[in-house]
Design an enzyme around this catalytic site. Structure first.
Site, short mmCIF file in Angstrom:
data_model
loop_
_atom_site.label_atom_id
_atom_site.label_comp_id
_atom_site.label_asym_id
_atom_site.label_seq_id
_atom_site.Cartn_x
_atom_site.Cartn_y
_atom_site.Cartn_z
N ASP A 50 5.38 -7.40 2.32
CA ASP A 50 4.65 -7.82 1.12
C ASP A 50 5.57 -8.20 -0.03
OD1 ASP A 50 1.90 -7.86 1.35
OD2 ASP A 50 1.67 -5.71 1.01
N GLU B 258 -0.41 -12.21 -2.25
CA GLU B 258 -1.85 -12.12 -2.54
C GLU B 258 -2.31 -13.34 -3.36
OE1 GLU B 258 -3.14 -8.40 -4.22
OE2 GLU B 258 -2.17 -7.24 -2.64
N GLU C 192 -9.15 -9.44 3.41
CA GLU C 192 -9.47 -8.03 3.16
C GLU C 192 -10.86 -7.89 2.53
OE1 GLU C 192 -6.41 -5.79 1.14
OE2 GLU C 192 -7.69 -4.04 0.92
N SER D 241 0.84 -1.20 0.00
CA SER D 241 0.00 0.00 0.00
C SER D 241 0.88 1.25 0.00
CB SER D 241 -0.93 0.01 1.22
OG SER D 241 -0.20 -0.21 2.41
N LYS E 197 4.27 -11.84 2.78
CA LYS E 197 2.84 -11.96 2.44
C LYS E 197 2.68 -11.96 0.93
CE LYS E 197 -0.23 -8.40 3.17
NZ LYS E 197 -0.73 -8.04 1.83
O1 KIV Z 1 -0.43 -3.44 1.50
C1 KIV Z 1 -1.15 -3.38 2.52
O2 KIV Z 1 -1.16 -2.40 3.26
C2 KIV Z 1 -2.00 -4.52 2.80
C3 KIV Z 1 -3.09 -4.33 3.81
C4 KIV Z 1 -4.18 -3.57 3.19
C5 KIV Z 1 -3.55 -5.60 4.39
O3 KIV Z 1 -1.85 -5.54 2.21
#
Ligand code: KIV
Length: 271
Positions: A93, A124, A189, A55, A122
């Protein structure tokens, strides 16, 4: 012993702490962080999980989606968040197209862990092969289901996922599969609260929600959203904690307390 020789040992949270919290019904608190100063503030307010989210492409870099975020960006932000953090568990991420194949996923995850200081990565979607491969290499994995911001051009808009019975069944099936593949945390989410409740109850791994209702095992928000400073439209599932206090630190403390006491999210923040 003088004050100069006293060494305060801060214990860094581990996946075992998060598992114990799920088992004992204690809510897990999480916020995104993108730099050392915010990481330090959030960490000192007692947050359990710092998420270096892609994000950052939107709230730090000013893009209209997370797609332009590169591995180089993620590595840099993970490194500076790690520098500011003491006790929180850091998840970073894997950005768009950094995990198209299992080997690519594992190599990029290794960078975020070895050079960035992340404790978990993480990704997706229910990318079962990638999750299984990473887990076999000893990489701790957090899966992310429901609304997948990296698929925004396929989706067309940021919207609640799993609203009809068929879509809800698919998300539940994906959740069971990512757990089976070895993911140790799931972020859900923007899904209906009832679906998130069912998934959190059926999975033995911690489920952290964002726009997924109060019955998840924990909550995460984008920090700039909960401070009311994000540009553009603030999502319904977030809350501006700066309205009730005088400092960023107090706002984060209020969020931590409300999540722990199940006072956030309320029905008005849920679907
Ligand atoms: O990138 C991010 O901030 C996220 C959250 C919205 C869970 O993946």
């Amino acid at each position: 012993m003088s004050q100069y020789t006293t060494v305060t040992q801060v214990k860094t949270k581990t996946i075992i702490d998060l598992q114990k919290m799920k088992q004992s019904g204690q809510k897990i608190t999480s916020l995104t962080a993108y730099d050392a100063t915010f990481a330090a503030l959030i960490d000192r307010a007692g947050i359990d999980v710092l998420l270096v989210g892609d994000s950052l492409g939107m709230v730090v870099q000013g893009h209209s989606s997370t797609l332009p975020v590169s591995m180089q960006d993620m590595l840099y932000h993970t490194q500076i968040v790690s520098r500011g953090s003491q006790q929180a568990f850091i998840i970073a991420d894997l950005p768009f197209m950094s995990n198209a194949t299992p080997i690519q996923a594992a190599q990029n995850a290794a960078l975020l862990i070895q050079q960035g200081g992340a404790k978990m990565v993480k990704l997706e979607g229910a990318r079962i092969e990638n999750i299984e491969f990473m887990v076999r290499q000893g990489i701790p994995v957090c899966a992310h289901l429901g609304l997948l911001p990296q698929s925004i051009y396929q989706l067309g808009k940021y919207a609640v996922q799993g609203k009809d019975a068929n879509a809800a069944e698919n998300i539940l099936a994906d959740a069971l599969q990512v757990e089976q593949a070895g993911a140790q945390v799931l972020i859900l989410e923007c899904v209906p609260a009832a679906l998130a409740q069912q998934i959190s109850a059926q999975l033995s791994i911690p489920v952290i929600g964002i726009g997924a209702g109060v019955d998840c095992d924990g909550q995460v928000l984008v920090v700039y959203d909960m401070l009311g400073i994000s540009l553009g439209k603030i999502p319904r599932f977030t809350k501006n904690y700066m309205q009730q206090v005088d400092s960023i630190f107090e706002a984060i403390q209020a969020y931590v307390q409300e999540v722990k006491e199940c006072q956030f999210p309320l029905a008005e923040h849920s679907f």
